[in-house]
Design an enzyme around this catalytic site. Structure first.
Site, PDB file in Angstrom:
ATOM      1  N   GLY A 177       0.838  -1.185   0.000  1.00  0.00           N
ATOM      2  CA  GLY A 177       0.000   0.000   0.000  1.00  0.00           C
ATOM      3  C   GLY A 177       0.876   1.238   0.000  1.00  0.00           C
ATOM      4  O   GLY A 177       2.037   1.189   0.398  1.00  0.00           O
ATOM      5  N   GLN A 214       2.794   9.886   1.655  1.00  0.00           N
ATOM      6  CA  GLN A 214       4.089   9.215   1.681  1.00  0.00           C
ATOM      7  C   GLN A 214       4.984   9.638   0.524  1.00  0.00           C
ATOM      8  O   GLN A 214       6.197   9.467   0.603  1.00  0.00           O
ATOM      9  CB  GLN A 214       3.912   7.693   1.672  1.00  0.00           C
ATOM     10  N   CYS A 245       6.319  -0.303   7.371  1.00  0.00           N
ATOM     11  CA  CYS A 245       5.861   0.893   6.669  1.00  0.00           C
ATOM     12  C   CYS A 245       6.984   1.421   5.793  1.00  0.00           C
ATOM     13  O   CYS A 245       8.140   1.493   6.232  1.00  0.00           O
ATOM     14  CB  CYS A 245       5.446   1.959   7.684  1.00  0.00           C
ATOM     15  N   LEU A 246       6.640   1.810   4.570  1.00  0.00           N
ATOM     16  CA  LEU A 246       7.635   2.366   3.664  1.00  0.00           C
ATOM     17  C   LEU A 246       8.166   3.707   4.148  1.00  0.00           C
ATOM     18  O   LEU A 246       9.233   4.141   3.704  1.00  0.00           O
ATOM     19  CB  LEU A 246       7.048   2.495   2.253  1.00  0.00           C
ATOM     20  N   HIS A 271      -3.973   0.788   7.767  1.00  0.00           N
ATOM     21  CA  HIS A 271      -2.639   1.382   7.729  1.00  0.00           C
ATOM     22  C   HIS A 271      -2.613   2.567   6.762  1.00  0.00           C
ATOM     23  O   HIS A 271      -2.155   3.652   7.108  1.00  0.00           O
ATOM     24  CB  HIS A 271      -1.622   0.315   7.306  1.00  0.00           C
ATOM     25  N   GLU A 272      -3.124   2.359   5.551  1.00  0.00           N
ATOM     26  CA  GLU A 272      -3.103   3.434   4.552  1.00  0.00           C
ATOM     27  C   GLU A 272      -4.050   4.571   4.934  1.00  0.00           C
ATOM     28  O   GLU A 272      -3.721   5.745   4.745  1.00  0.00           O
ATOM     29  CB  GLU A 272      -3.421   2.888   3.161  1.00  0.00           C
ATOM     30  N   HIS A 299      -2.433   6.980   7.295  1.00  0.00           N
ATOM     31  CA  HIS A 299      -1.537   7.947   6.651  1.00  0.00           C
ATOM     32  C   HIS A 299      -2.292   9.211   6.244  1.00  0.00           C
ATOM     33  O   HIS A 299      -1.746  10.312   6.298  1.00  0.00           O
ATOM     34  CB  HIS A 299      -0.867   7.340   5.413  1.00  0.00           C
TER      35      HIS A 299
END
Length: 188
Positions: free
Chosen positions: A46, A51, A99-100, A141-142, A145
C-alpha cells in the site's frame, strides 16, 4: 510513470491530515499511476499520497493472499468503518507490520480484523470494500496515513521507544528526508 521518493518519518506531510480531492484531473491520474509504480518498486502492499509528499486523501493497494489472486486498487477520499479491536496484546508472529515511511522495520500492532471502506475510484465511481485479515490491516494502515498517523504512533510504549532510537541512529525525524526505491540502499 515515475518512481517517486518516499518520505521518511518526521517529514511534516506525514504528520498532518491530508486534504480531500475535489476533482479527478489528469494530474491526479498521473499521481496514482506513479504511486502504483513506486509501491511496486519498493516493494509494498500500500502507499498513501502523503508518503510521496502529496497531502491528498488517496491511496493505492496491492496484495495477493495465499490463493494468488491479486487484490489491487485505488481509493480516493476514503471513509473507514471498522469492527472494534479484540482486547489483548498483538501476536508478534501474526500481527506485525512495517511501513515504507519507516523502512526496514516491523513491529507488532493490534488492528481490527474487519473493515468497510467507501470512497471513489479514478473514474469517480463509488468504491465499497469489505475486507478482513491482512486486507483489513492494509486498509487501516493506509487510511491512517491520510490522517497524519504512522503505524509507529500506535505501538506500545516500549516499541515506540525502540523506533525513536532507530530513527535517531539513522538520522531520521526531520523535514525532507526520503528514499527512492531502486536508487537508495536502506541497509542501515
Amino acid at each position: 510513470m515515475a518512481i517517486l521518493p518516499i518520505r521518511i518519518m518526521g517529514d511534516p506531510v506525514l504528520h498532518s491530515p491530508a486534504g480531500e480531492i475535489d476533482e479527478i484531473t489528469d494530474e491526479i491520474r498521473q499521481l496514482v499511476a506513479d504511486m502504483f509504480e513506486t509501491m511496486d518498486a519498493a516493494p509494498g502492499v500500500g502507499l498513501a499520497a502523503p508518503q510521496v509528499g502529496v497531502p491528498l486523501r488517496v491511496y493505492v493497494y496491492s496484495y495477493s493472499d495465499d490463493d494468488g489472486v491479486p487484490w489491487r486498487g485505488v481509493v480516493i477520499n476514503p471513509v473507514l468503518w471498522m469492527r472494534p479491536l479484540v482486547p489483548g496484546a498483538p501476536d508478534p508472529d501474526d500481527e506485525s507490520e512495517g511501513c515504507l515511511s519507516f523502512p526496514g522495520e516491523r513491529f507488532p500492532l493490534r488492528r481490527s480484523d474487519e473493515v468497510l471502506v467507501t470512497g471513489t475510484d479514478l473514474e469517480g465511481a463509488p468504491v465499497r470494500i469489505e475486507a478482513d485479515g491482512w486486507r483489513a490491516r492494509i486498509m487501516q494502515h493506509e487510511f491512517d496515513h491520510l490522517d497524519g498517523i504512522l503505524y509507529i504512533d500506535r505501538l506500545s510504549d516500549a516499541d515506540w521507544k525502540t523506533t525513536q532510537k532507530i530513527a535517531r541512529k539513522r538520522g531520521w525525524g526531520g523535514p525532507g528526508q526520503a528514499w527512492t526505491p531502486g536508487v537508495d540502499d536502506l541497509d542501515a
